[in-house]
Design an enzyme around this catalytic site. Structure first.
Site, PDB file in Angstrom:
ATOM      1  N   GLY A 132      30.018  66.801 -64.286  1.00 51.39           N
ATOM      2  CA  GLY A 132      29.181  67.997 -64.353  1.00 51.39           C
ATOM      3  C   GLY A 132      28.091  68.005 -63.294  1.00 51.39           C
ATOM      4  O   GLY A 132      27.801  66.998 -62.632  1.00 51.39           O
ATOM      5  N   SER A 133      27.461  69.148 -63.133  1.00 51.18           N
ATOM      6  CA  SER A 133      26.474  69.335 -62.068  1.00 51.18           C
ATOM      7  C   SER A 133      25.231  68.485 -62.240  1.00 51.18           C
ATOM      8  O   SER A 133      24.504  68.242 -61.272  1.00 51.18           O
ATOM      9  CB  SER A 133      26.088  70.813 -61.975  1.00 51.18           C
ATOM     10  OG  SER A 133      27.200  71.586 -61.559  1.00 51.18           O
ATOM     11  N   ALA A 134      24.959  68.032 -63.464  1.00 49.16           N
ATOM     12  CA  ALA A 134      23.785  67.181 -63.673  1.00 49.16           C
ATOM     13  C   ALA A 134      23.895  65.875 -62.900  1.00 49.16           C
ATOM     14  O   ALA A 134      22.882  65.204 -62.646  1.00 49.16           O
ATOM     15  CB  ALA A 134      23.609  66.891 -65.161  1.00 49.16           C
ATOM     16  N   PHE A 135      25.124  65.508 -62.500  1.00 52.52           N
ATOM     17  CA  PHE A 135      25.317  64.254 -61.778  1.00 52.52           C
ATOM     18  C   PHE A 135      25.191  64.435 -60.260  1.00 52.52           C
ATOM     19  O   PHE A 135      25.139  63.451 -59.519  1.00 52.52           O
ATOM     20  CB  PHE A 135      26.705  63.689 -62.111  1.00 52.52           C
ATOM     21  CG  PHE A 135      26.882  62.228 -61.778  1.00 52.52           C
ATOM     22  CD1 PHE A 135      26.269  61.242 -62.543  1.00 52.52           C
ATOM     23  CD2 PHE A 135      27.667  61.837 -60.701  1.00 52.52           C
ATOM     24  CE1 PHE A 135      26.421  59.901 -62.239  1.00 52.52           C
ATOM     25  CE2 PHE A 135      27.830  60.493 -60.394  1.00 52.52           C
ATOM     26  CZ  PHE A 135      27.205  59.524 -61.163  1.00 52.52           C
ATOM     27  N   LYS A 136      25.104  65.662 -59.808  1.00 54.23           N
ATOM     28  CA  LYS A 136      25.052  65.898 -58.358  1.00 54.23           C
ATOM     29  C   LYS A 136      23.835  65.260 -57.680  1.00 54.23           C
ATOM     30  O   LYS A 136      23.967  64.722 -56.572  1.00 54.23           O
ATOM     31  CB  LYS A 136      25.117  67.398 -58.080  1.00 54.23           C
ATOM     32  CG  LYS A 136      26.527  67.957 -58.258  1.00 54.23           C
ATOM     33  CD  LYS A 136      26.578  69.463 -58.167  1.00 54.23           C
ATOM     34  CE  LYS A 136      28.008  69.941 -58.387  1.00 54.23           C
ATOM     35  NZ  LYS A 136      28.098  71.406 -58.519  1.00 54.23           N
TER      36      LYS A 136
END
Length: 217
Positions: A132-136
């Site tokens: 998910g984008s939280a890991f970007k």
């Protein structure tokens, strides 16, 4: 042995069956539930020596029943999983996976079905999903720290990228064209960050994640 909980808790609680064995908490805490675990105390040893039946212990979880029911309703019978975590201490407040099963009615059709598509497959703990984008931001930090990318990095975003034979697309397939690192983060480009993660490599990603506290309690 009778299971009384909501259907979505079946994977967590598990089952204890004379033919199919045990799973879930029934398996993990079998000794405690039977009262036979090592270190049970002098009283338990005396009971055993005198032939008295051993009373099992209670196992208390962090599951919040109302949160569990809400997670079950949110899934709405659709294939998938949902986990609710207490951000303060990491306690699991709810964990639901669908399709589920009835621990009171185990039979060959349930036990011998497709291991990844059948009701016994716990999608919450066994499924594999994009982070998910939280890991970007973690990917960005790892890329900069390992020098896999620098301030002059530019990615030509065409809306998708293929890595390891898997096609990864942006939301709605949007193509952004040339993107610098800050722009890629601002528009949350899946293609750019998948490419960046592949260039950075798993070792640097893991080390950076640990350095940022991911996986720590």
């Amino acid at each position: 042995w009778v299971y009384l909980g909501p259907p979505s808790l079946a994977h967590t609680v598990g089952y204890s069956h004379p033919h199919y064995g045990k799973s879930g908490l029934e398996r993990a805490f079998n000794g405690e539930l039977l009262g036979t675990v090592a270190g049970a105390g002098v009283g338990r040893l005396l009971d055993k020596a005198m032939g008295r039946s051993l009373a099992g212990w209670d196992v208390v979880t962090t599951i919040d029943l109302e949160a569990q029911k809400a997670a079950e309703r949110a899934l709405g019978g659709r294939k998938g999983a949902m986990v609710v975590v207490d951000p303060g201490d990491g306690s699991i407040l709810a964990m639901a996976s669908f399709p589920s099963f009835d621990p009171n009615r185990l039979d060959g059709s349930v036990m011998e079905g497709d291991s990844r598509e059948g009701p016994l497959f716990n999608r919450a703990t066994m499924g594999q999903y994009p982070p998910g984008s939280a890991f970007k931001p973690v990917v960005l930090a790892a890329a900069l720290e390992s020098r896999a990318a620098g301030p002059d990095f530019v990615f030509d975003d065409r809306g998708h990228v293929t890595i390891g034979g898997r096609r990864i697309e942006n939301a709605a397939g949007t193509s952004y064209g040339p993107l610098a690192l800050d722009d890629a983060l601002a528009v949350s480009s899946n293609a750019a960050f998948a490419h960046l993660a592949a260039e950075t490599g798993p070792r640097a990603l893991i080390e950076t994640a640990w350095a940022l506290g991911l996986g720590m309690r």
